[in-house]
Design a protein around this motif. Structure first.
Motif, PDB file in Angstrom:
ATOM      1  N   VAL A  73       0.847  -1.191   0.000  1.00  0.00           N
ATOM      2  CA  VAL A  73       0.000   0.000   0.000  1.00  0.00           C
ATOM      3  C   VAL A  73       0.884   1.244   0.000  1.00  0.00           C
ATOM      4  O   VAL A  73       1.758   1.395   0.861  1.00  0.00           O
ATOM      5  N   THR A  74       0.667   2.122  -0.963  1.00  0.00           N
ATOM      6  CA  THR A  74       1.449   3.358  -1.074  1.00  0.00           C
ATOM      7  C   THR A  74       0.515   4.568  -1.088  1.00  0.00           C
ATOM      8  O   THR A  74      -0.719   4.424  -1.112  1.00  0.00           O
ATOM      9  N   ALA A  75       1.115   5.743  -1.130  1.00  0.00           N
ATOM     10  CA  ALA A  75       0.321   6.979  -1.163  1.00  0.00           C
ATOM     11  C   ALA A  75      -0.581   7.032  -2.387  1.00  0.00           C
ATOM     12  O   ALA A  75      -1.643   7.666  -2.358  1.00  0.00           O
ATOM     13  N   GLY A  76      -0.179   6.374  -3.457  1.00  0.00           N
ATOM     14  CA  GLY A  76      -1.001   6.350  -4.664  1.00  0.00           C
ATOM     15  C   GLY A  76      -2.335   5.653  -4.475  1.00  0.00           C
ATOM     16  O   GLY A  76      -3.239   5.802  -5.307  1.00  0.00           O
ATOM     17  N   ASP A  77      -2.485   4.880  -3.391  1.00  0.00           N
ATOM     18  CA  ASP A  77      -3.749   4.185  -3.116  1.00  0.00           C
ATOM     19  C   ASP A  77      -4.736   5.047  -2.334  1.00  0.00           C
ATOM     20  O   ASP A  77      -5.863   4.615  -2.079  1.00  0.00           O
ATOM     21  N   ILE A  78      -4.316   6.237  -1.941  1.00  0.00           N
ATOM     22  CA  ILE A  78      -5.220   7.121  -1.193  1.00  0.00           C
ATOM     23  C   ILE A  78      -6.214   7.761  -2.155  1.00  0.00           C
ATOM     24  O   ILE A  78      -5.833   8.328  -3.186  1.00  0.00           O
ATOM     25  N   ILE A  79      -7.480   7.665  -1.822  1.00  0.00           N
ATOM     26  CA  ILE A  79      -8.541   8.306  -2.607  1.00  0.00           C
ATOM     27  C   ILE A  79      -8.762   9.704  -2.035  1.00  0.00           C
ATOM     28  O   ILE A  79      -9.084   9.852  -0.853  1.00  0.00           O
ATOM     29  N   LEU A  80      -8.575  10.721  -2.876  1.00  0.00           N
ATOM     30  CA  LEU A  80      -8.604  12.107  -2.397  1.00  0.00           C
ATOM     31  C   LEU A  80      -9.636  12.934  -3.158  1.00  0.00           C
ATOM     32  O   LEU A  80      -9.984  12.612  -4.301  1.00  0.00           O
ATOM     33  N   PRO A  81     -10.110  14.030  -2.543  1.00  0.00           N
ATOM     34  CA  PRO A  81     -10.980  14.965  -3.278  1.00  0.00           C
ATOM     35  C   PRO A  81     -10.160  15.707  -4.324  1.00  0.00           C
ATOM     36  O   PRO A  81      -8.921  15.746  -4.248  1.00  0.00           O
ATOM     37  N   PRO A  82     -10.815  16.304  -5.334  1.00  0.00           N
ATOM     38  CA  PRO A  82     -10.086  16.991  -6.415  1.00  0.00           C
ATOM     39  C   PRO A  82      -9.173  18.116  -5.938  1.00  0.00           C
ATOM     40  O   PRO A  82      -8.204  18.448  -6.609  1.00  0.00           O
ATOM     41  N   SER A  83      -9.477  18.705  -4.785  1.00  0.00           N
ATOM     42  CA  SER A  83      -8.704  19.854  -4.310  1.00  0.00           C
ATOM     43  C   SER A  83      -7.368  19.466  -3.679  1.00  0.00           C
ATOM     44  O   SER A  83      -6.565  20.333  -3.340  1.00  0.00           O
ATOM     45  N   VAL A  84      -7.128  18.167  -3.494  1.00  0.00           N
ATOM     46  CA  VAL A  84      -5.898  17.699  -2.830  1.00  0.00           C
ATOM     47  C   VAL A  84      -5.103  16.832  -3.797  1.00  0.00           C
ATOM     48  O   VAL A  84      -5.670  16.005  -4.516  1.00  0.00           O
ATOM     49  N   ARG A  85      -3.787  17.014  -3.795  1.00  0.00           N
ATOM     50  CA  ARG A  85      -2.906  16.264  -4.692  1.00  0.00           C
ATOM     51  C   ARG A  85      -1.766  15.633  -3.909  1.00  0.00           C
ATOM     52  O   ARG A  85      -1.222  16.240  -2.990  1.00  0.00           O
ATOM     53  N   ILE A  86      -1.402  14.424  -4.293  1.00  0.00           N
ATOM     54  CA  ILE A  86      -0.260  13.728  -3.674  1.00  0.00           C
ATOM     55  C   ILE A  86       1.009  14.088  -4.433  1.00  0.00           C
ATOM     56  O   ILE A  86       1.045  14.041  -5.665  1.00  0.00           O
ATOM     57  N   ILE A  87       2.063  14.435  -3.708  1.00  0.00           N
ATOM     58  CA  ILE A  87       3.321  14.820  -4.341  1.00  0.00           C
ATOM     59  C   ILE A  87       4.127  13.595  -4.779  1.00  0.00           C
ATOM     60  O   ILE A  87       4.664  13.543  -5.871  1.00  0.00           O
ATOM     61  N   ASP A  88       4.201  12.590  -3.915  1.00  0.00           N
ATOM     62  CA  ASP A  88       4.973  11.381  -4.222  1.00  0.00           C
ATOM     63  C   ASP A  88       4.086  10.161  -3.986  1.00  0.00           C
ATOM     64  O   ASP A  88       3.858   9.751  -2.847  1.00  0.00           O
ATOM     65  N   THR A  89       3.601   9.565  -5.065  1.00  0.00           N
ATOM     66  CA  THR A  89       2.668   8.435  -4.942  1.00  0.00           C
ATOM     67  C   THR A  89       3.355   7.150  -4.497  1.00  0.00           C
ATOM     68  O   THR A  89       2.679   6.166  -4.198  1.00  0.00           O
ATOM     69  N   THR A  90       4.689   7.140  -4.431  1.00  0.00           N
ATOM     70  CA  THR A  90       5.414   5.908  -4.066  1.00  0.00           C
ATOM     71  C   THR A  90       5.650   5.787  -2.563  1.00  0.00           C
ATOM     72  O   THR A  90       6.189   4.767  -2.113  1.00  0.00           O
ATOM     73  N   GLN A  91       5.272   6.800  -1.777  1.00  0.00           N
ATOM     74  CA  GLN A  91       5.522   6.737  -0.336  1.00  0.00           C
ATOM     75  C   GLN A  91       4.823   5.532   0.291  1.00  0.00           C
ATOM     76  O   GLN A  91       3.620   5.323   0.092  1.00  0.00           O
ATOM     77  N   HIS A  92       5.576   4.777   1.068  1.00  0.00           N
ATOM     78  CA  HIS A  92       5.081   3.518   1.632  1.00  0.00           C
ATOM     79  C   HIS A  92       4.138   3.769   2.807  1.00  0.00           C
ATOM     80  O   HIS A  92       4.371   4.643   3.641  1.00  0.00           O
ATOM     81  N   ILE A  93       3.045   2.976   2.867  1.00  0.00           N
ATOM     82  CA  ILE A  93       2.093   3.057   3.975  1.00  0.00           C
ATOM     83  C   ILE A  93       2.033   1.736   4.737  1.00  0.00           C
ATOM     84  O   ILE A  93       2.161   1.708   5.961  1.00  0.00           O
ATOM     85  N   ALA A  94       1.854   0.618   4.039  1.00  0.00           N
ATOM     86  CA  ALA A  94       1.735  -0.681   4.716  1.00  0.00           C
ATOM     87  C   ALA A  94       1.992  -1.817   3.721  1.00  0.00           C
ATOM     88  O   ALA A  94       1.875  -1.629   2.504  1.00  0.00           O
ATOM     89  N   SER A  95       2.325  -2.994   4.270  1.00  0.00           N
ATOM     90  CA  SER A  95       2.514  -4.200   3.463  1.00  0.00           C
ATOM     91  C   SER A  95       1.487  -5.247   3.893  1.00  0.00           C
ATOM     92  O   SER A  95       1.513  -5.721   5.034  1.00  0.00           O
ATOM     93  N   ILE A  96       0.581  -5.587   2.984  1.00  0.00           N
ATOM     94  CA  ILE A  96      -0.440  -6.611   3.261  1.00  0.00           C
ATOM     95  C   ILE A  96       0.022  -7.913   2.619  1.00  0.00           C
ATOM     96  O   ILE A  96       0.258  -7.957   1.400  1.00  0.00           O
TER      97      ILE A  96
END
Length: 346
Positions: free
Chosen positions: A116-139
């Protein structure tokens, strides 16, 4: 006293970007110079701009997270390598960018096995992720990770109350509560400045060198612009201290009453000659516009009174989000301080 000593006039200081690097999505570096400056000015500017860069620039963070059916921050989920606490720490590091204020909602809903990385976060249009590769968890098992997030824009640092979890530990509904996350909003990671002195035209002059590191949410040049804007805002009350010359213009006033209009000018004021005023050096910050009008003008690249005078009422109406009433306010203020602009009607 040497009567033959010539008076020295220093040129207007010029800002230059002498180096800019993007080493990664979350590491930007910029190096700037400001010169020429008189002796002592470089330290005054460098110290002030450094403090504002580090403490006053706004950023966006995840400030709360809710794990469905989890009752304790230090719980472990079978099938996930990280504990809840470790996942919270990873969420804290996610770099976001947003133009919206207030609490925004985000979420993560993934089925393992998965990294699971930052790219898996579902965000509203007003918010943007800078680095989608940031690690969150390993399932590592076929389980669901379901997290609700709250996102906020702010400045500085917020250390959440560590007693929050204990206070709610006996609450049977705690599994539906958000875990607070310490927030480090500042997009500027570090600032250094140094001063080089040299002899020129019978006077010691200085060059200010400024180094800025950011997390990618803002480029160093953007951060420097924001810091400069904040400094101007800090000093506006001092510029407005003299009610009879609030806008830096020569105004002939013979008040007959203490009443003032909404721009702070006595009602009986009659604007007089504005010759000799350099409107290129007079910024719209000094005109006391509302925040909304000010932001609309800045987005249209109107920075000085000179820029504003190039716009007629009809031109101003074409600026996005600037309505007819706002245009009337702008033109009324211009007339009240004795300046005429093309097509000064709506």
């Amino acid at each position: 006293m040497n009567k033959n000593k010539k008076s020295v006039s220093i040129k207007t200081p010029e800002l230059k970007c002498v180096e800019f690097r993007v080493e990664s999505d979350r590491f930007n570096y910029g190096r700037f110079t400001l010169s020429p400056l008189r002796k002592g000015q470089a330290n005054t500017i460098g110290s002030a701009i450094r403090r504002v860069l580090l403490g006053e620039i706004e950023g966006t963070c995840i400030t709360r997270a809710k794990f469905h059916n989890i009752s304790n921050e230090y719980s472990a989920i079978i099938g996930i390598e990280e504990s809840i606490h470790e996942i919270l720490m990873n969420l804290k590091e996610i770099v976001l960018q947003s133009d919206a204020y207030g609490i925004r909602e985000g979420s993560i809903y993934v089925v393992g096995p998965k990294e699971v990385t930052a790219g898996d976060i579902i965000l509203p249009p007003s918010v943007r992720i800078i680095d989608t590769t940031q690690h969150i968890a390993s399932i590592n098992k076929p389980i669901i990770l379901d997290i609700s997030l709250q996102i906020e824009k702010g400045r500085g640092y917020i250390i959440q109350n560590p007693g929050y979890i204990i206070q709610n530990a006996n609450n049977s509904n705690y599994k539906d509560e958000f875990f607070p996350i310490d927030a480090a909003f500042a997009p500027v990671q570090n600032v250094n400045y140094s001063i080089h002195s040299y002899w020129s035209e019978n006077e010691t002059q200085e060059i200010l060198f400024l180094e800025i590191w950011t997390n990618g949410a803002l480029a160093p040049k953007e951060a420097l612009y924001e810091a400069s804007r904040n400094l101007i805002d800090f000093f506006l009350p001092f510029l407005n201290a003299n009610e009879e010359n609030r806008y830096g213009l020569p105004i002939s006033c013979t008040p007959t009453a203490n009443e003032e209009n909404r721009y702070g000018l006595p009602i009986s004021c009659t604007p007089t000659d504005t010759k000799g005023i350099d409107f290129n050096q007079m910024y719209i910050d000094q005109l006391n516009f509302s925040t909304r009008i000010y932001n609309c003008l800045k987005k249209a690249n109107i920075n000085t009174v000179s820029d504003l005078l190039n716009y007629s009422g009809e031109d101003l109406m074409k600026i996005k989000h600037l309505g007819k009433q706002s245009v009337k306010e702008i033109l009324e203020l211009i007339r009240n301080i004795g300046i005429d602009s093309p097509g000064n009607t709506v």
